[in-house]
Design a protein around this motif. Structure first.
Motif, PDB file in Angstrom:
ATOM      1  N   ARG A  12       0.813  -1.220   0.000  1.00 32.90           N
ATOM      2  CA  ARG A  12       0.000   0.000   0.000  1.00 32.90           C
ATOM      3  C   ARG A  12       0.843   1.266   0.000  1.00 32.90           C
ATOM      4  NH1 ARG A  12      -5.438  -1.200   3.640  1.00 32.90           N
ATOM      5  NH2 ARG A  12      -6.022  -3.129   2.564  1.00 32.90           N
ATOM      6  N   ARG A  13       2.014   1.217   0.597  1.00 37.45           N
ATOM      7  CA  ARG A  13       2.927   2.366   0.499  1.00 37.45           C
ATOM      8  C   ARG A  13       3.798   2.236  -0.743  1.00 37.45           C
ATOM      9  NH1 ARG A  13       6.851   2.812   5.027  1.00 37.45           N
ATOM     10  NH2 ARG A  13       7.373   4.779   3.962  1.00 37.45           N
ATOM     11  N   PHE A  14       4.315   1.032  -0.961  1.00 35.99           N
ATOM     12  CA  PHE A  14       5.237   0.783  -2.066  1.00 35.99           C
ATOM     13  C   PHE A  14       4.745  -0.372  -2.918  1.00 35.99           C
ATOM     14  CE2 PHE A  14       7.857   2.442   1.432  1.00 35.99           C
ATOM     15  CZ  PHE A  14       8.460   3.525   0.804  1.00 35.99           C
ATOM     16  N   ARG A  15       5.131  -0.336  -4.181  1.00 32.87           N
ATOM     17  CA  ARG A  15       4.888  -1.458  -5.090  1.00 32.87           C
ATOM     18  C   ARG A  15       6.204  -1.853  -5.751  1.00 32.87           C
ATOM     19  NH1 ARG A  15      -0.156   1.329  -8.034  1.00 32.87           N
ATOM     20  NH2 ARG A  15      -1.727   0.997  -6.412  1.00 32.87           N
ATOM     21  N   VAL A  16       6.357  -3.143  -5.957  1.00 29.31           N
ATOM     22  CA  VAL A  16       7.502  -3.647  -6.703  1.00 29.31           C
ATOM     23  C   VAL A  16       6.983  -4.135  -8.053  1.00 29.31           C
ATOM     24  CG1 VAL A  16       9.381  -5.330  -6.801  1.00 29.31           C
ATOM     25  CG2 VAL A  16       8.716  -4.312  -4.599  1.00 29.31           C
ATOM     26  N   TYR A  17       7.528  -3.549  -9.106  1.00 31.93           N
ATOM     27  CA  TYR A  17       7.123  -3.873 -10.477  1.00 31.93           C
ATOM     28  C   TYR A  17       8.225  -4.693 -11.176  1.00 31.93           C
ATOM     29  CZ  TYR A  17       3.941   0.140  -9.868  1.00 31.93           C
ATOM     30  OH  TYR A  17       2.992   1.031  -9.416  1.00 31.93           O
ATOM     31  N   ARG A  18       7.800  -5.571 -12.079  1.00 27.41           N
ATOM     32  CA  ARG A  18       8.757  -6.249 -12.952  1.00 27.41           C
ATOM     33  C   ARG A  18       8.211  -6.262 -14.371  1.00 27.41           C
ATOM     34  NH1 ARG A  18      11.098 -11.667 -11.037  1.00 27.41           N
ATOM     35  NH2 ARG A  18      12.541 -10.243  -9.993  1.00 27.41           N
ATOM     36  N   ALA A  19       9.071  -5.893 -15.298  1.00 30.33           N
ATOM     37  CA  ALA A  19       8.737  -5.935 -16.729  1.00 30.33           C
ATOM     38  C   ALA A  19       9.834  -6.717 -17.440  1.00 30.33           C
ATOM     39  CB  ALA A  19       8.618  -4.538 -17.303  1.00 30.33           C
ATOM     40  N   ILE A  20       9.450  -7.459 -18.460  1.00 31.27           N
ATOM     41  CA  ILE A  20      10.373  -8.310 -19.213  1.00 31.27           C
ATOM     42  C   ILE A  20      10.459  -7.818 -20.648  1.00 31.27           C
ATOM     43  CG2 ILE A  20      10.913 -10.671 -19.943  1.00 31.27           C
ATOM     44  CD1 ILE A  20      10.862 -10.437 -16.936  1.00 31.27           C
ATOM     45  N   LYS A  21      11.685  -7.687 -21.147  1.00 30.88           N
ATOM     46  CA  LYS A  21      11.869  -7.306 -22.537  1.00 30.88           C
ATOM     47  C   LYS A  21      11.549  -8.500 -23.448  1.00 30.88           C
ATOM     48  CE  LYS A  21      15.216  -5.633 -25.924  1.00 30.88           C
ATOM     49  NZ  LYS A  21      16.576  -5.087 -26.166  1.00 30.88           N
ATOM     50  N   ALA A  22      10.727  -8.281 -24.437  1.00 23.05           N
ATOM     51  CA  ALA A  22      10.332  -9.370 -25.342  1.00 23.05           C
ATOM     52  C   ALA A  22      11.540  -9.845 -26.151  1.00 23.05           C
ATOM     53  CB  ALA A  22       9.225  -8.894 -26.279  1.00 23.05           C
ATOM     54  N   TRP A  23      11.539 -11.140 -26.455  1.00 23.25           N
ATOM     55  CA  TRP A  23      12.550 -11.689 -27.370  1.00 23.25           C
ATOM     56  C   TRP A  23      12.250 -11.205 -28.769  1.00 23.25           C
ATOM     57  CZ3 TRP A  23      16.706 -14.314 -25.631  1.00 23.25           C
ATOM     58  CH2 TRP A  23      16.647 -14.831 -24.316  1.00 23.25           C
ATOM     59  N   ARG A  24      13.283 -10.857 -29.504  1.00 25.96           N
ATOM     60  CA  ARG A  24      13.081 -10.416 -30.882  1.00 25.96           C
ATOM     61  C   ARG A  24      13.220 -11.582 -31.836  1.00 25.96           C
ATOM     62  NH1 ARG A  24      10.404  -5.832 -30.059  1.00 25.96           N
ATOM     63  NH2 ARG A  24      11.562  -4.386 -28.769  1.00 25.96           N
TER      64      ARG A  24
END
Length: 202
Positions: free
Chosen positions: A190-202
């Motif tokens: 609620r105070r902080f969020r941890v995000y993760r994003a992945i770069k797509a394979w080309r």
């Protein structure tokens, strides 16, 4: 927070340097460096989230990880202890010196550079991990965090990840979606969020 002194000058005031122990790691700490004297709650949540959801492996002998906005070096040292091949950067010269000292105090290796986000970073990584700043002195400044996110894919291998923590109110989801197409929330207290994003394979 955004010091302009060189890293070479940063070691000239020994009396203000102190150490603290976090998660079994000895950290060098200096006034004006993020994390001075304590473990930030957002960084703690980020470390817990990465412990539960480890950085995606690349198949190499070691994950090549970049810590952007390294502060006192807690993330750099923690990742190095996990076996990552670490590069760390910060615009603040004292943060650069603190991270170098923290790595040395724990007999860990890593490459530390003074850099405005990716300005002095020319390598490609399996993972970028960050607790990015959103203040410049007392003013809110989203610029560095937005650059961190939007430019991250150019510094990641295919399948590489950006994992970051942010105050829950910050507008990071739209930037993550624009840069990566999608993302997941690894933790939310609620105070902080941890995000993760992945770069797509080309």
């Amino acid at each position: 927070m955004f010091a302009t002194r060189t890293a070479e000058d940063a070691g000239d005031t020994e009396s203000v340097w102190h150490t603290l122990t976090v998660d079994g790691l000895t950290l060098a700490t200096h006034p004006g460096v993020f994390g001075h004297g304590k473990l930030d709650d957002g960084t703690r949540l980020l470390m817990e989230a990465v412990t539960r959801s480890p950085l995606p492996a690349s198949g190499q002998s070691a994950i090549r990880a970049l810590d952007v906005g390294c502060g006192d070096g807690i993330l750099a040292a923690w990742l190095a202890r996990k076996g990552c091949e670490v590069t760390a950067g910060d615009i603040n010269a004292f943060a650069v010196e603190a991270t170098r000292r923290s790595l040395a105090a724990n007999r860990l290796s890593g490459h530390v550079v003074q850099s405005d986000v990716y300005e002095q970073i020319d390598a490609t990584f399996d993972a970028i991990v960050s607790n990015p700043p959103f203040h410049q002195e007392r003013a809110i400044d989203y610029g560095p965090a937005e650059r961190l996110i939007r430019e991250a894919p150019a510094h990641l291998f295919g399948g590489g990840s950006l994992t970051l923590v942010a105050n829950a109110f910050l507008p990071y989801p739209e930037w993550l979606r624009a840069a990566f197409g999608d993302f997941e929330v690894l933790a939310d207290d609620r105070r902080f969020r941890v995000y993760r994003a992945i770069k797509a394979w080309r």
